[in-house]
Design an enzyme around this catalytic site. Structure first.
Site, PDB file in Angstrom:
ATOM      1  N   GLY A  44      55.418  62.672 -25.485  1.00  0.00           N
ATOM      2  CA  GLY A  44      56.098  61.573 -24.515  1.00  0.00           C
ATOM      3  C   GLY A  44      57.533  62.191 -23.933  1.00  0.00           C
ATOM      4  N   LYS A  79      51.128  46.089 -25.886  1.00  0.00           N
ATOM      5  CA  LYS A  79      52.144  46.436 -27.052  1.00  0.00           C
ATOM      6  C   LYS A  79      51.816  45.533 -28.154  1.00  0.00           C
ATOM      7  CE  LYS A  79      54.938  49.410 -25.504  1.00  0.00           C
ATOM      8  NZ  LYS A  79      54.940  50.946 -25.848  1.00  0.00           N
ATOM      9  N   ILE A 110      66.037  50.701 -21.701  1.00  0.00           N
ATOM     10  CA  ILE A 110      66.810  51.980 -21.512  1.00  0.00           C
ATOM     11  C   ILE A 110      66.203  52.432 -19.939  1.00  0.00           C
ATOM     12  CG2 ILE A 110      66.971  54.128 -22.187  1.00  0.00           C
ATOM     13  CD1 ILE A 110      66.693  53.318 -25.280  1.00  0.00           C
ATOM     14  N   ARG A 111      67.168  52.990 -19.222  1.00  0.00           N
ATOM     15  CA  ARG A 111      66.640  53.408 -17.821  1.00  0.00           C
ATOM     16  C   ARG A 111      65.965  54.523 -18.046  1.00  0.00           C
ATOM     17  NH1 ARG A 111      68.597  50.127 -13.983  1.00  0.00           N
ATOM     18  NH2 ARG A 111      70.668  49.040 -14.618  1.00  0.00           N
ATOM     19  N   THR A 112      64.579  54.523 -18.031  1.00  0.00           N
ATOM     20  CA  THR A 112      63.969  56.003 -18.065  1.00  0.00           C
ATOM     21  C   THR A 112      62.841  55.894 -16.995  1.00  0.00           C
ATOM     22  OG1 THR A 112      61.938  54.785 -19.447  1.00  0.00           O
ATOM     23  CG2 THR A 112      63.675  55.902 -20.528  1.00  0.00           C
ATOM     24  N   ILE A 145      62.868  58.416 -23.918  1.00  0.00           N
ATOM     25  CA  ILE A 145      63.427  57.922 -25.577  1.00  0.00           C
ATOM     26  C   ILE A 145      62.668  59.231 -26.143  1.00  0.00           C
ATOM     27  CG2 ILE A 145      62.438  56.507 -27.258  1.00  0.00           C
ATOM     28  CD1 ILE A 145      62.778  54.272 -25.051  1.00  0.00           C
ATOM     29  N   ASP A 192      46.559  65.120 -22.947  1.00  0.00           N
ATOM     30  CA  ASP A 192      46.290  63.833 -22.267  1.00  0.00           C
ATOM     31  C   ASP A 192      45.625  62.896 -23.273  1.00  0.00           C
ATOM     32  OD1 ASP A 192      45.348  61.740 -20.820  1.00  0.00           O
ATOM     33  OD2 ASP A 192      44.897  62.856 -18.927  1.00  0.00           O
ATOM     34  N   TYR A 249      56.367  42.122 -17.542  1.00  0.00           N
ATOM     35  CA  TYR A 249      55.868  42.945 -18.603  1.00  0.00           C
ATOM     36  C   TYR A 249      54.580  42.778 -18.648  1.00  0.00           C
ATOM     37  CZ  TYR A 249      56.684  46.429 -22.069  1.00  0.00           C
ATOM     38  OH  TYR A 249      56.290  47.586 -23.112  1.00  0.00           O
TER      39      TYR A 249
HETATM   40  P1  NDP Z   1      59.366  57.782 -20.125  1.00  0.00           P
HETATM   41  O1  NDP Z   1      58.851  57.774 -18.577  1.00  0.00           O
HETATM   42  O2  NDP Z   1      60.367  58.862 -20.128  1.00  0.00           O
HETATM   43  O3  NDP Z   1      58.049  58.433 -20.790  1.00  0.00           O
HETATM   44  C1  NDP Z   1      56.743  57.875 -20.886  1.00  0.00           C
HETATM   45  C2  NDP Z   1      55.599  59.018 -21.232  1.00  0.00           C
HETATM   46  O4  NDP Z   1      54.264  58.545 -21.303  1.00  0.00           O
HETATM   47  C3  NDP Z   1      55.797  60.041 -20.234  1.00  0.00           C
HETATM   48  O5  NDP Z   1      56.363  61.198 -21.125  1.00  0.00           O
HETATM   49  C4  NDP Z   1      54.377  60.182 -20.027  1.00  0.00           C
HETATM   50  O6  NDP Z   1      53.883  61.506 -19.750  1.00  0.00           O
HETATM   51  C5  NDP Z   1      53.717  59.715 -21.159  1.00  0.00           C
HETATM   52  N1  NDP Z   1      52.429  59.270 -20.733  1.00  0.00           N
HETATM   53  C6  NDP Z   1      51.755  58.653 -19.933  1.00  0.00           C
HETATM   54  N2  NDP Z   1      50.331  58.508 -19.718  1.00  0.00           N
HETATM   55  C7  NDP Z   1      49.991  59.565 -20.609  1.00  0.00           C
HETATM   56  C8  NDP Z   1      48.781  60.196 -21.064  1.00  0.00           C
HETATM   57  N3  NDP Z   1      47.515  59.759 -20.390  1.00  0.00           N
HETATM   58  N4  NDP Z   1      48.914  61.113 -21.823  1.00  0.00           N
HETATM   59  C9  NDP Z   1      49.981  61.560 -22.601  1.00  0.00           C
HETATM   60  N5  NDP Z   1      51.216  60.871 -22.379  1.00  0.00           N
HETATM   61  C10 NDP Z   1      51.327  60.112 -21.309  1.00  0.00           C
HETATM   62  O7  NDP Z   1      59.670  56.545 -20.612  1.00  0.00           O
HETATM   63  P2  NDP Z   1      60.161  55.878 -21.939  1.00  0.00           P
HETATM   64  O8  NDP Z   1      60.800  56.743 -22.711  1.00  0.00           O
HETATM   65  O9  NDP Z   1      61.113  54.669 -21.470  1.00  0.00           O
HETATM   66  O10 NDP Z   1      58.886  55.618 -22.718  1.00  0.00           O
HETATM   67  C11 NDP Z   1      58.620  55.942 -24.040  1.00  0.00           C
HETATM   68  C12 NDP Z   1      57.921  54.723 -24.866  1.00  0.00           C
HETATM   69  O11 NDP Z   1      59.267  53.768 -25.121  1.00  0.00           O
HETATM   70  C13 NDP Z   1      56.888  53.802 -24.232  1.00  0.00           C
HETATM   71  O12 NDP Z   1      55.921  53.565 -25.314  1.00  0.00           O
HETATM   72  C14 NDP Z   1      57.405  52.935 -23.567  1.00  0.00           C
HETATM   73  O13 NDP Z   1      56.772  51.699 -23.568  1.00  0.00           O
HETATM   74  C15 NDP Z   1      58.420  52.710 -24.874  1.00  0.00           C
HETATM   75  N6  NDP Z   1      59.601  51.719 -24.448  1.00  0.00           N
HETATM   76  C16 NDP Z   1      60.499  52.052 -23.481  1.00  0.00           C
HETATM   77  C17 NDP Z   1      61.581  50.868 -23.110  1.00  0.00           C
HETATM   78  C18 NDP Z   1      62.660  51.079 -22.165  1.00  0.00           C
HETATM   79  O14 NDP Z   1      63.259  50.382 -21.627  1.00  0.00           O
HETATM   80  N7  NDP Z   1      62.587  52.367 -21.274  1.00  0.00           N
HETATM   81  C19 NDP Z   1      61.677  49.742 -24.165  1.00  0.00           C
HETATM   82  C20 NDP Z   1      61.011  49.630 -25.105  1.00  0.00           C
HETATM   83  C21 NDP Z   1      59.984  50.516 -25.374  1.00  0.00           C
HETATM   84  P3  NDP Z   1      53.882  62.391 -18.734  1.00  0.00           P
HETATM   85  O15 NDP Z   1      55.366  62.194 -18.020  1.00  0.00           O
HETATM   86  O16 NDP Z   1      53.595  63.848 -19.075  1.00  0.00           O
HETATM   87  O17 NDP Z   1      52.903  61.735 -17.665  1.00  0.00           O
HETATM   88  C1  KAL Z   2      60.294  43.552 -18.317  1.00  0.00           C
HETATM   89  C2  KAL Z   2      60.465  44.822 -18.311  1.00  0.00           C
HETATM   90  C3  KAL Z   2      60.755  45.283 -16.774  1.00  0.00           C
HETATM   91  C4  KAL Z   2      59.773  46.324 -16.320  1.00  0.00           C
HETATM   92  C5  KAL Z   2      58.455  45.828 -16.462  1.00  0.00           C
HETATM   93  C6  KAL Z   2      57.459  46.546 -16.751  1.00  0.00           C
HETATM   94  C7  KAL Z   2      57.602  48.048 -17.453  1.00  0.00           C
HETATM   95  C8  KAL Z   2      56.611  48.549 -17.933  1.00  0.00           C
HETATM   96  C9  KAL Z   2      56.411  50.017 -18.574  1.00  0.00           C
HETATM   97  C10 KAL Z   2      55.219  50.776 -18.237  1.00  0.00           C
HETATM   98  C11 KAL Z   2      55.193  51.823 -19.107  1.00  0.00           C
HETATM   99  C12 KAL Z   2      55.849  51.286 -16.880  1.00  0.00           C
HETATM  100  C13 KAL Z   2      54.686  52.225 -16.101  1.00  0.00           C
HETATM  101  O1  KAL Z   2      53.629  52.183 -16.569  1.00  0.00           O
HETATM  102  C14 KAL Z   2      55.169  52.820 -14.713  1.00  0.00           C
HETATM  103  C15 KAL Z   2      53.897  53.309 -14.014  1.00  0.00           C
HETATM  104  O2  KAL Z   2      53.084  52.567 -13.609  1.00  0.00           O
HETATM  105  C16 KAL Z   2      54.369  54.260 -12.867  1.00  0.00           C
HETATM  106  N1  KAL Z   2      55.358  55.300 -13.395  1.00  0.00           N
HETATM  107  C17 KAL Z   2      54.693  56.623 -13.620  1.00  0.00           C
HETATM  108  O3  KAL Z   2      53.613  56.819 -13.659  1.00  0.00           O
HETATM  109  C18 KAL Z   2      55.679  57.669 -14.106  1.00  0.00           C
HETATM  110  C19 KAL Z   2      55.990  58.664 -13.125  1.00  0.00           C
HETATM  111  C20 KAL Z   2      55.572  57.998 -15.575  1.00  0.00           C
HETATM  112  C21 KAL Z   2      56.359  59.148 -16.177  1.00  0.00           C
HETATM  113  O4  KAL Z   2      55.480  56.878 -16.423  1.00  0.00           O
HETATM  114  C22 KAL Z   2      54.452  56.713 -17.315  1.00  0.00           C
HETATM  115  N2  KAL Z   2      54.601  55.586 -18.014  1.00  0.00           N
HETATM  116  O5  KAL Z   2      53.666  57.539 -17.520  1.00  0.00           O
HETATM  117  C23 KAL Z   2      60.437  45.751 -19.326  1.00  0.00           C
HETATM  118  C24 KAL Z   2      61.739  46.659 -19.407  1.00  0.00           C
HETATM  119  C25 KAL Z   2      62.842  45.796 -19.682  1.00  0.00           C
HETATM  120  C26 KAL Z   2      61.331  47.667 -20.755  1.00  0.00           C
HETATM  121  C27 KAL Z   2      60.452  48.595 -20.680  1.00  0.00           C
HETATM  122  C28 KAL Z   2      60.694  49.544 -19.324  1.00  0.00           C
HETATM  123  C29 KAL Z   2      59.686  48.742 -21.640  1.00  0.00           C
HETATM  124  C30 KAL Z   2      58.798  49.794 -21.683  1.00  0.00           C
HETATM  125  O6  KAL Z   2      57.419  49.717 -22.279  1.00  0.00           O
HETATM  126  O7  KAL Z   2      58.658  50.998 -20.829  1.00  0.00           O
END
Ligand code: NDP
Ligand code: KAL
Length: 257
Positions: A14, A165, A194-196, A21, A67, A158
């Site tokens: 990821g 989750k 965390i801003r990701t 993260i 994937d 969310y």
């Molecule tokens: P990122 O966007 O950096 O990472 C999300 C990752 O999910 C990406 O690397 C993406 O891969 C991967 N992903 C999505 N779809 C697939 C798939 N089909 N197969 C394999 N990988 C996939 O965000 P974060 O670092 O924020 O997220 C990491 C984890 O932390 C998540 O579980 C998120 O819910 C959790 N989290 C995040 C918080 C936050 O505030 N940011 C807070 C609490 C939990 P790719 O880019 O290659 O598509």
């Molecule tokens: C209450 C919070 C505010 C934000 C609400 C929802 C956040 C959901 C997280 C979820 C994983 C985001 C997505 O799936 C985004 C997706 O629809 C579009 N983005 C992408 O496709 C990008 C390019 C790829 C890299 O992203 C993924 N996921 O593959 C929640 C906040 C306060 C905490 C968060 C962000 C929690 C969390 O789980 O990430």
């Protein structure tokens, strides 16, 4: 107690970019001496993962496309890892996805397809990965997944990710129960916001940060490094008695009513 992870190999799933993260976790494990294996969803991010990993001094990492919606890809990935390195000691599962249109408004409007997509990628993948990785954890192991408070309490916007989750958290506990006899521990880190890349542009994210500065015990957001160091603890022998646990790395936000 040996806190070094030298001689151990961990799979980090990821990393999308330097804000991920998973990248914070990778850096902590690397500093502790671990060998790292990275998986990425598709070539779109494969290049940036490899460029980032090149910045880790003193080790050669390995990379596999995986994937997690594809069972064959998961099986194939861990078979390849077994052939290439043999034993692994842990996995950081940092993967989640929900359709953007489901992440605002009312949860009530969640579509069947959106519900299934979120669960497929964000929850079921942990079980599929644990099953495929088990034969490689011949010396025991530690599986760490990433969760969020929105799985325990209702957090605005969310929505379906909160339900996914909750499913992930329960899966983590059932897996911990199944795998304990093999000395494989399974835990979750519940990170504060965390801003990701994932979070970019999702409604309500900025509002959540304002709340943290005002209400959380530490009065500040947490960092990738802080999550990374908790993952290091969970991968290390310091946590050898801990499994099935959710550790909140959120500056204490979850305790405040
Ligand atoms: P990122 O966007 O950096 O990472 C999300 C990752 O999910 C990406 O690397 C993406 O891969 C991967 N992903 C999505 N779809 C697939 C798939 N089909 N197969 C394999 N990988 C996939 O965000 P974060 O670092 O924020 O997220 C990491 C984890 O932390 C998540 O579980 C998120 O819910 C959790 N989290 C995040 C918080 C936050 O505030 N940011 C807070 C609490 C939990 P790719 O880019 O290659 O598509
Ligand atoms: C209450 C919070 C505010 C934000 C609400 C929802 C956040 C959901 C997280 C979820 C994983 C985001 C997505 O799936 C985004 C997706 O629809 C579009 N983005 C992408 O496709 C990008 C390019 C790829 C890299 O992203 C993924 N996921 O593959 C929640 C906040 C306060 C905490 C968060 C962000 C929690 C969390 O789980 O990430």
């Amino acid at each position: 107690m040996n806190l070094s992870l030298e001689g151990r190999t961990y799979v980090v799933m990821g990393v999308a970019n330097k804000r991920s993260i998973a990248w914070g976790i990778a850096r902590s494990l690397h500093e502790a001496g671990a060998k790292l294996i990275f998986t990425y969803a598709n070539e779109r991010f494969g290049k940036s993962v490899k460029e980032l990993a090149d910045t880790l001094e003193g080790t050669e990492s390995l990379f596999y496309e995986c994937d997690v919606t594809d069972d064959e890809a998961i099986i194939q990935t861990f078979e390849s890892i077994q052939q290439d390195v043999g034993t692994i000691h842990g996995i950081a599962h940092c993967i989640a996805f929900a359709n953007r249109e489901e992440l605002n408004g009312e949860f009530l409007n969640t579509s069947r397809d959106g519900f299934l997509t979120a669960h497929n990628i964000s929850s079921y993948s942990l079980t599929a990965v644990a099953r495929a990785a088990k034969p490689l954890m011949t010396e025991g192991g530690s599986i760490v997944t990433m969760t969020y408070l929105g799985g325990e309490q209702v957090v605005e916007n969310y929505n379906i990710m909160g339900v996914a989750k909750a499913s992930l958290d329960a899966s983590m506990k059932y897996l911990a129960s199944n795998l304990g006899k093999d000395n494989i521990r399974v835990n979750a880190i519940s990170a504060g916001p965390i801003r990701t890349l994932s979070a970019k542009g999702v409604s309500g994210f900025n509002k959540v940060f304002e709340e943290i500065d005002r209400r959380s015990p530490l009065k500040r957001p947490v960092t990738q490094e802080e999550v990374g160091d908790t993952a290091y603890y969970l991968m290390s022998d310091l946590s050898r008695g801990v499994t099935g646990e959710i550790i909140h790395v959120d500056g204490g936000f979850n305790i405040v009513a």
